[in-house]
Design a protein around this motif. Structure first.
Motif, PDB file in Angstrom:
ATOM      1  N   VAL A  99       0.852  -1.188   0.000  1.00 42.20           N
ATOM      2  CA  VAL A  99       0.000   0.000   0.000  1.00 42.20           C
ATOM      3  C   VAL A  99       0.884   1.232   0.000  1.00 42.20           C
ATOM      4  CG1 VAL A  99      -2.034  -1.024   1.077  1.00 42.20           C
ATOM      5  CG2 VAL A  99      -0.168  -0.213   2.512  1.00 42.20           C
ATOM      6  N   GLY A 100       0.417   2.261  -0.641  1.00 42.14           N
ATOM      7  CA  GLY A 100       1.200   3.482  -0.741  1.00 42.14           C
ATOM      8  C   GLY A 100       0.754   4.275  -1.949  1.00 42.14           C
ATOM      9  N   THR A 101       1.621   5.115  -2.472  1.00 42.38           N
ATOM     10  CA  THR A 101       1.264   5.983  -3.590  1.00 42.38           C
ATOM     11  C   THR A 101       2.300   5.878  -4.689  1.00 42.38           C
ATOM     12  OG1 THR A 101       0.203   7.525  -2.046  1.00 42.38           O
ATOM     13  CG2 THR A 101       0.683   8.348  -4.254  1.00 42.38           C
ATOM     14  N   TYR A 102       1.844   5.615  -5.897  1.00 41.22           N
ATOM     15  CA  TYR A 102       2.739   5.526  -7.033  1.00 41.22           C
ATOM     16  C   TYR A 102       3.534   6.819  -7.178  1.00 41.22           C
ATOM     17  CZ  TYR A 102      -0.289   1.633  -8.330  1.00 41.22           C
ATOM     18  OH  TYR A 102      -1.012   0.458  -8.327  1.00 41.22           O
ATOM     19  N   GLY A 103       4.804   6.672  -7.502  1.00 35.22           N
ATOM     20  CA  GLY A 103       5.671   7.832  -7.653  1.00 35.22           C
ATOM     21  C   GLY A 103       6.501   8.111  -6.424  1.00 35.22           C
ATOM     22  N   ASN A 149       6.812  13.999  -9.583  1.00 34.62           N
ATOM     23  CA  ASN A 149       7.577  12.881 -10.140  1.00 34.62           C
ATOM     24  C   ASN A 149       6.702  12.051 -11.070  1.00 34.62           C
ATOM     25  OD1 ASN A 149       9.556  10.833 -10.509  1.00 34.62           O
ATOM     26  ND2 ASN A 149       8.644   9.647  -8.859  1.00 34.62           N
ATOM     27  N   TRP A 150       5.515  11.681 -10.561  1.00 31.69           N
ATOM     28  CA  TRP A 150       4.632  10.839 -11.357  1.00 31.69           C
ATOM     29  C   TRP A 150       3.798  11.731 -12.263  1.00 31.69           C
ATOM     30  CZ3 TRP A 150       5.197   5.879 -11.911  1.00 31.69           C
ATOM     31  CH2 TRP A 150       4.222   5.155 -12.582  1.00 31.69           C
ATOM     32  N   GLY A 151       3.914  11.537 -13.568  1.00 29.11           N
ATOM     33  CA  GLY A 151       3.220  12.382 -14.518  1.00 29.11           C
ATOM     34  C   GLY A 151       4.106  13.453 -15.113  1.00 29.11           C
ATOM     35  N   PHE A 152       5.386  13.453 -14.730  1.00 31.27           N
ATOM     36  CA  PHE A 152       6.329  14.422 -15.297  1.00 31.27           C
ATOM     37  C   PHE A 152       6.492  14.168 -16.795  1.00 31.27           C
ATOM     38  CE2 PHE A 152      10.668  15.368 -16.660  1.00 31.27           C
ATOM     39  CZ  PHE A 152      10.788  16.702 -16.304  1.00 31.27           C
ATOM     40  N   THR A 195       3.486  -8.834  -7.783  1.00 31.10           N
ATOM     41  CA  THR A 195       3.249 -10.025  -8.576  1.00 31.10           C
ATOM     42  C   THR A 195       2.861  -9.691 -10.004  1.00 31.10           C
ATOM     43  OG1 THR A 195       0.899 -10.104  -7.994  1.00 31.10           O
ATOM     44  CG2 THR A 195       2.441 -11.242  -6.544  1.00 31.10           C
ATOM     45  N   GLY A 196       2.640  -8.404 -10.298  1.00 34.12           N
ATOM     46  CA  GLY A 196       2.224  -8.011 -11.638  1.00 34.12           C
ATOM     47  C   GLY A 196       3.360  -7.338 -12.374  1.00 34.12           C
ATOM     48  N   ASN A 197       3.029  -6.787 -13.538  1.00 28.65           N
ATOM     49  CA  ASN A 197       4.038  -6.110 -14.340  1.00 28.65           C
ATOM     50  C   ASN A 197       3.662  -4.659 -14.597  1.00 28.65           C
ATOM     51  OD1 ASN A 197       1.917  -6.429 -16.023  1.00 28.65           O
ATOM     52  ND2 ASN A 197       2.980  -7.668 -17.566  1.00 28.65           N
ATOM     53  N   GLU A 198       2.906  -4.060 -13.672  1.00 28.20           N
ATOM     54  CA  GLU A 198       2.480  -2.689 -13.842  1.00 28.20           C
ATOM     55  C   GLU A 198       3.631  -1.714 -13.667  1.00 28.20           C
ATOM     56  OE1 GLU A 198      -0.582  -2.404 -10.969  1.00 28.20           O
ATOM     57  OE2 GLU A 198      -2.156  -2.867 -12.395  1.00 28.20           O
ATOM     58  N   LEU A 199       4.608  -2.070 -12.830  1.00 27.65           N
ATOM     59  CA  LEU A 199       5.711  -1.176 -12.527  1.00 27.65           C
ATOM     60  C   LEU A 199       6.988  -1.726 -13.131  1.00 27.65           C
ATOM     61  CD1 LEU A 199       4.980  -0.419  -8.773  1.00 27.65           C
ATOM     62  CD2 LEU A 199       4.201   0.832 -10.784  1.00 27.65           C
ATOM     63  N   THR A 200       7.815  -0.830 -13.636  1.00 27.89           N
ATOM     64  CA  THR A 200       9.098  -1.256 -14.190  1.00 27.89           C
ATOM     65  C   THR A 200      10.205  -0.407 -13.622  1.00 27.89           C
ATOM     66  OG1 THR A 200       8.823   0.248 -16.060  1.00 27.89           O
ATOM     67  CG2 THR A 200       8.056  -2.006 -16.366  1.00 27.89           C
ATOM     68  N   THR A 252      -1.761  10.287 -12.150  1.00 25.98           N
ATOM     69  CA  THR A 252      -0.802  10.918 -11.263  1.00 25.98           C
ATOM     70  C   THR A 252      -1.252  10.799  -9.822  1.00 25.98           C
ATOM     71  OG1 THR A 252      -1.922  13.036 -11.499  1.00 25.98           O
ATOM     72  CG2 THR A 252      -0.140  12.569 -13.038  1.00 25.98           C
ATOM     73  N   ASP A 253      -0.276  10.516  -8.979  1.00 24.88           N
ATOM     74  CA  ASP A 253      -0.528  10.472  -7.544  1.00 24.88           C
ATOM     75  C   ASP A 253      -1.665   9.534  -7.180  1.00 24.88           C
ATOM     76  OD1 ASP A 253       0.142  11.232  -4.962  1.00 24.88           O
ATOM     77  OD2 ASP A 253      -1.415  12.738  -4.875  1.00 24.88           O
TER      78      ASP A 253
END
Length: 432
Positions: A277-281, A315-318, A420-425, A409-410
């Motif tokens: 749990v948390g926030t992308y970026g 950061n996210w959406g830059f 377990t997925g591939n959403e983040l690289t 964003t955010d």
């Protein structure tokens, strides 16, 4: 009278006279019986109706009583669960938890029955309202939403944690409300809301001089240092971001939202979870992909915030027309090209020392390095930021999420198994 007439008309017909008297008598008897039957039938119907009404009334009252009793039992069970959780935590720490409990009617009155005009924010936990107690004290009320991705565990976690923490750079919890179906946290009211209202707003950024931004950076760093090292408990925040940095009337930063924070005990250095749990970026690579978190996870989030404060960009959406990197990748690229000051917010103009700004960018890049063991601890971060003569090490490549925009964003995670997925690289940049 009929019989008399019969006698006059037929004086010699005795049988006929007797027959007519019998017919009249039978008719009267039948009429009387019919009346009696009707009365009996009506009486029976009245009795049945009265009985049905009484039984229905008793049933309805029983249902109402059962509902009220169930609600009371549920409220008592929730309170017992909360008290049990609190008591167990207290026993573990060997201390008593002293936290005021506010009455629901008091909080409802303070927020004008939770009116829309009093709403000042919305988070994963639920809406936040501004209120004013009868004493004149202003408060912020964080109300758990029934549809919230967070629940009772996060609520209790935040109460237990923050009630034991006291620092000028942590938001102050005044109490809580656990009544009926309501669960609310009551905080000190901070009039300037959160950092993201300023740092990502064209008008708000103009109000933040470099000196004020640097003071905010130091305040956040000292708050994290307290959580990681100086408090009675070692706390990993796990959701550090600009919207969780609140600003008081003098623009002093206060870290808030401890709903998903974790306590580390003894010599524990890291932990692994399947519920990310948390926030992308803002999430560190090892946490986003593998569920591993430690104090170095918060250090990574701090580095992201520092770069956002320096640049005035998320950061996210830059976006940059020359590449697909996010803010971290862009900062790393400029650092390797020897032009890190091109990252600085244009609104700051020449209000800063070039050496101080380069040092801040360098510290931020040290905090967002890919490998957790390469990142500094917060005591080193505070030292490097506070001392002009402090020589920071050269940063290595950062670990960061590439600038994909399909997640928005955010956007906050709700606890799914991201690793377990591939959403983040992860993208690594080699210095030129």
């Amino acid at each position: 009278m009929v019989a008399l007439l019969v006698k006059i008309e037929h004086p010699n017909n005795t049988n006929t006279r007797i027959l007519k008297q019998n017919d009249l008598f039978c008719a009267l008897v039948a009429w009387a019986e019919a009346i009696a039957d009707a009365k009996r039938k009506k009486l029976v119907e009245m009795i049945i109706a009265i009985v049905i009404s009484i039984v229905s009334g008793i049933f309805i009252l029983g249902c109402i009583g059962w509902g009220i009793s169930r609600m009371r039992r549920r409220a008592k069970r929730t309170a017992r669960e909360f008290d049990s959780q609190r008591d167990s935590k207290e026993e573990d720490q060997g201390e008593d938890l002293e936290l005021p409990l506010f009455d629901l009617e008091v909080i409802s009155g303070a927020t004008n029955r939770f009116s829309f005009e009093k709403k000042i924010g919305q988070g994963g936990f639920g809406p936040v309202y501004k209120g004013e107690l009868r004493t004149g004290q202003e408060i912020a009320v964080k109300r758990l939403s029934q549809s919230s991705g967070q629940g009772l565990e996060e609520f209790k976690n935040e109460v237990i944690l923050i009630s034991k923490l006291q620092h000028r750079n942590l938001v102050k919890l005044l109490g809580c409300c656990i009544q009926r179906e309501e669960r609310m946290l009551i905080y000190e009211y901070l009039p300037n809301k959160s950092l993201n209202y300023f740092i990502f707003d064209q008008t708000g950024r103009k109000l933040l001089t470099w000196k004020k931004r640097f003071d905010i950076v130091l305040g956040i760093a000292r708050g994290l240092l307290y959580l990681h090292q100086d408090s009675r408990l070692r706390i990993i925040h796990r959701d550090l971001k600009t919207s969780n940095i609140l600003l008081d009337s003098e623009m002093n930063p206060k870290i808030s939202d401890f709903g998903i924070a974790r306590i580390f005990g003894g010599d524990q250095m890291e932990e692994k979870t399947r519920r990310v749990v948390g926030t992308y970026g803002y999430m560190s690579p090892e946490y986003a992909l593998n569920g591993q978190f430690s104090v170095k996870s918060d250090v990574f989030s701090f580095g992201v915030i520092l770069l956002e404060i320096v640049s005035g960009k998320k950061n996210w959406g830059f976006y940059h027309p020359d590449h697909d990197f996010n803010l971290l990748g862009h900062a790393w690229k400029l650092w390797n090209e020897g032009i890190p000051l091109e990252l600085v917010d244009v609104l700051l103009e020449d209000s800063f020392s070039a050496d101080d700004m380069v040092r801040c960018i360098q510290v931020a890049l040290l905090c967002v390095q890919l490998r957790p063991e390469d990142r500094p601890i917060m005591s080193s971060v505070v030292f490097m930021l506070s001392n002009q003569s402090a020589v920071a090490a050269q940063p290595k490549e950062p670990g960061f999420v590439t600038g994909n925009t399909y997640m928005g964003t955010d956007s906050s995670s709700t606890g799914k198994n991201l690793h377990t997925g591939n959403e983040l690289t992860i993208t690594l940049l080699d210095p030129r």
